[in-house]
Design a protein around this motif. Structure first.
Motif, PDB file in Angstrom:
ATOM      1  N   ALA A 161      -3.977   7.164  -0.747  1.00  0.00           N
ATOM      2  CA  ALA A 161      -3.735   5.484  -1.258  1.00  0.00           C
ATOM      3  C   ALA A 161      -3.818   4.405  -1.937  1.00  0.00           C
ATOM      4  O   ALA A 161      -5.096   4.848  -2.555  1.00  0.00           O
ATOM      5  N   TYR A 162      -2.909   3.855  -2.770  1.00  0.00           N
ATOM      6  CA  TYR A 162      -2.875   3.173  -3.448  1.00  0.00           C
ATOM      7  C   TYR A 162      -2.235   1.404  -2.765  1.00  0.00           C
ATOM      8  O   TYR A 162      -1.944   1.144  -2.479  1.00  0.00           O
ATOM      9  N   ASN A 163      -3.673   0.349  -3.405  1.00  0.00           N
ATOM     10  CA  ASN A 163      -3.914  -0.444  -3.180  1.00  0.00           C
ATOM     11  C   ASN A 163      -2.504  -1.313  -4.096  1.00  0.00           C
ATOM     12  O   ASN A 163      -2.946  -1.746  -5.081  1.00  0.00           O
TER      13      ASN A 163
ATOM     14  N   TRP B  14     -10.610   1.059   5.239  1.00  0.00           N
ATOM     15  CA  TRP B  14      -8.598   1.351   6.687  1.00  0.00           C
ATOM     16  C   TRP B  14      -9.029   2.618   6.633  1.00  0.00           C
ATOM     17  O   TRP B  14      -9.998   3.746   7.229  1.00  0.00           O
TER      18      TRP B  14
ATOM     19  N   GLU C 185      -6.975   3.271  -5.744  1.00  0.00           N
ATOM     20  CA  GLU C 185      -6.986   4.039  -4.941  1.00  0.00           C
ATOM     21  C   GLU C 185      -8.067   4.776  -3.992  1.00  0.00           C
ATOM     22  O   GLU C 185      -9.567   4.448  -4.258  1.00  0.00           O
TER      23      GLU C 185
ATOM     24  N   TYR D 268      -0.723  -3.968   9.025  1.00  0.00           N
ATOM     25  CA  TYR D 268       0.889  -3.874   7.858  1.00  0.00           C
ATOM     26  C   TYR D 268       1.550  -3.151   8.727  1.00  0.00           C
ATOM     27  O   TYR D 268       1.724  -2.551   9.697  1.00  0.00           O
TER      28      TYR D 268
ATOM     29  N   ILE E  48       0.629  -0.921   0.023  1.00  0.00           N
ATOM     30  CA  ILE E  48      -0.367   0.046   0.080  1.00  0.00           C
ATOM     31  C   ILE E  48       0.688   1.068  -0.212  1.00  0.00           C
ATOM     32  O   ILE E  48       1.965   1.281   0.563  1.00  0.00           O
TER      33      ILE E  48
END
Ligand SMILES: *[C@@H]1O[C@H](CO)[C@@H](O)[C@H](O)[C@H]1NC(C)=O
Ligand SMILES: *[C@@H]1O[C@H](CO)[C@@H](O)[C@H](O)[C@H]1NC(C)=O
Length: 206
Positions: free
Chosen positions: A52-54, A66, A136, A168, A32
């Motif tokens: 936030a990019y997965n 999240w 995202e 994470y 992430i």
């Protein structure tokens, strides 16, 4: 001829299974990435778009979604947010006229729900924290008591990315090459003032 054909089938099957096993391996490696793009300076800080990019091929972030947190480097606070909200306002009693959105030194931020009025949304926000592979999630915040130049703005630190039943670990905040944006008519490129990246990797199911 027939044996050549079956040999080819076998070869094809072997290469296909190699492909799928390396794909499965790759799914454990994704991350992430959280990106802060500083878009404008304000009289006492800046406005940033946080995305936030997965980059995980198979791991979704599901309801209730999240959350992310960080620690401010100096005395920064959040004047306002669009597309997400800080879970705590904290002690903003030193402000008399305009009351900030959040004055805590370690804010936790959560996405807004899909039913959020359109005038309180930005692109890619408001999915109730759901973040599917390859997609995202974004929000915007106005930060005060912050530096107002490339030399004085300080990166937030100690990032945490929280997701239901997943743990994470985030790496350090990095000052990276500013993001380039292309305008809707594709005739002009613009650039963020500064860009900060943080990469978080999946540790384990929780
Ligand atoms: C995170 O994943 C993306 C996409 O797979 C990759 O390009 C990038 O290098 C990764 N970042 C880090 C710090 O590993
Ligand atoms: C920062 O993150 C963005 C979004 O994932 C990525 O496109 C960019 O390449 C990253 N920059 C660096 C230097 O890793």
């Amino acid at each position: 001829m027939e044996s050549l054909f079956s040999a080819m089938i076998v070869l094809l099957l072997v290469s296909f299974s190699c492909f799928t096993s390396s794909e499965a391996l790759g799914s454990n490696i994704g991350n992430i990435t959280i990106k802060w793009d500083l878009m404008t300076w304000t009289p006492d800080g800046y406005v940033a778009v946080v995305t936030a990019y997965n980059y995980q091929k198979q791991r979704s972030i599901t309801r209730p979604g999240w959350k992310m947190s960080w620690r401010w480097s100096k005395k920064e606070m959040i004047w306002s947010m669009v597309g997400a909200q800080a879970t705590e306002q904290g002690d903003c009693s030193m402000f008399k006229e305009f009351i900030p959105h959040s004055c805590v030194s370690k804010p936790t931020v959560a996405d807004l729900l899909p039913k959020t009025p359109y005038n309180q949304q930005i692109a890619n926000c408001c999915k109730g924290g759901v973040l599917k592979p390859g997609l995202e999630s974004a929000f915007q915040l106005s930060v005060g008591n912050a530096g107002t130049s490339v030399k004085t703005a300080r990166m937030p630190v100690n990032f945490m990315f929280m997701a239901p039943n997943q743990q994470y670990t985030c790496g350090p905040s990095k000052n990276v090459r500013p993001t380039r944006f292309i305008t809707a008519d594709k005739r002009r490129m613009t650039s963020a003032l500064m860009t900060w990246n943080i990469t978080c990797v999946f540790e384990k199911s929780a």
